[in-house]
Write an enzyme that holds these catalytic residues in place. Structure first.
Site, short mmCIF file in Angstrom:
data_model
loop_
_atom_site.label_atom_id
_atom_site.label_comp_id
_atom_site.label_asym_id
_atom_site.label_seq_id
_atom_site.Cartn_x
_atom_site.Cartn_y
_atom_site.Cartn_z
N CYS A 173 1.64 -31.46 16.25
CA CYS A 173 0.38 -31.56 15.51
C CYS A 173 -0.82 -31.71 16.45
CB CYS A 173 0.47 -32.70 14.51
SG CYS A 173 -0.65 -32.50 13.12
N HIS B 293 6.11 -33.27 11.20
CA HIS B 293 6.45 -34.67 11.42
C HIS B 293 7.77 -34.93 10.69
CE1 HIS B 293 2.39 -35.41 12.92
NE2 HIS B 293 1.91 -34.79 11.86
#
Ligand code: GLN
EC number: 6.3.5.13
Length: 241
Positions: free
Chosen positions: A93, A192
């Site tokens: 990310c 995630h």
């Protein structure tokens, strides 16, 4: 032989349990009898990435990304040399975004990246949030990766190879069907979860690449991943309907 792991900015790029990626990598090495040393590098800490076997960079909010951009820029030559020398890297990310050219925030501020990947990120109108299933190819074998995404940035990877194809969810930008990016032994993702505990096949692939780079080309001993594999299959089934 000892496997040396570097965790970059663990106190700042620490969103959504991404530290779990380091724990999964380390534990799956140790379960196989490998010695592992973890070095945490924070703002201003010296490190020579040439000494490392695996580098992890986690996700962070726009604020944290802004805080570390200048510190990260001082490391670009050393990191680039290590990447060209096949250092295994996992960037999630915000950490992923910072390996590219820039991340333009919702306020229009461009946070400079390292420019190590031919990618760029611009904030979208709405955050991309939800569970994701991605079809990736690891060592020539199709593998379904699962996780969840929560990012405002939309990343465009130009000619860079994606980590995989989005089967459910948004991925890089919710437009072109790509998720993540790969360059040499650099693996980037928006997933995630943390990503590695949810996807043992990817963890083992990264371990294999790190060991090969150190001259060990033996097979990894099998681990009992029964529950992880069932959970992975259940998530894919639910997402694919
Ligand atoms: N701040 C970045 C974004 O919102 C990255 C977020 C994250 O790391 N989860 O796109």
């Amino acid at each position: 032989m000892k496997i040396k792991v570097c965790h970059l900015y663990p106190d700042l790029l620490n969103l959504y349990g991404d530290r779990g990626n380091v724990l999964a990598f380390v534990q799956r090495c140790r379960w196989r009898g490998w010695r592992v040393e973890v070095t945490e590098i924070n703002l201003g800490d010296p490190v020579n990435f040439a000494d490392m076997d695996f580098l992890f960079i986690g996700g962070g909010s726009d604020r944290e990304q802004n805080l570390i951009a200048a510190d990260m820029s001082k490391r670009v030559e050393n990191l680039n040399q290590a990447i060209e020398n096949k250092l295994v890297v996992l960037a999630i990310c915000g950490g992923y975004q910072l390996l590219g050219k820039y991340y333009r925030t919702p306020e229009g501020k461009e946070i400079p990246g390292l420019g190590l990947l031919d990618i760029y990120t611009v904030a979208g109108a709405a955050r991309l949030i939800g569970n994701v299933a991605v079809e990736a190819e690891l060592a020539g074998k199709k593998t379904m990766l699962v996780g969840f995404e929560n990012h405002g940035g939309k990343t465009f990877i130009n000619q860079t190879m994606p980590l995989g194809k989005v089967v459910s969810g948004n991925g890089n930008n919710g437009i072109d069907g790509t998720e993540g990016a790969r360059h040499n032994n650099v693996f980037c993702s928006y997933l995630h979860g943390p990503l590695l505990p949810k996807n043992p096949a990817l963890t083992d692939y990264l371990i294999t690449l790190a060991l090969e780079r150190k001259g060990y080309d033996g097979e990894l001993t099998e681990l009992d991943d029964y529950f992880e594999e069932r959970a992975n299959e259940a998530m894919v089934k639910r997402l694919l309907g």
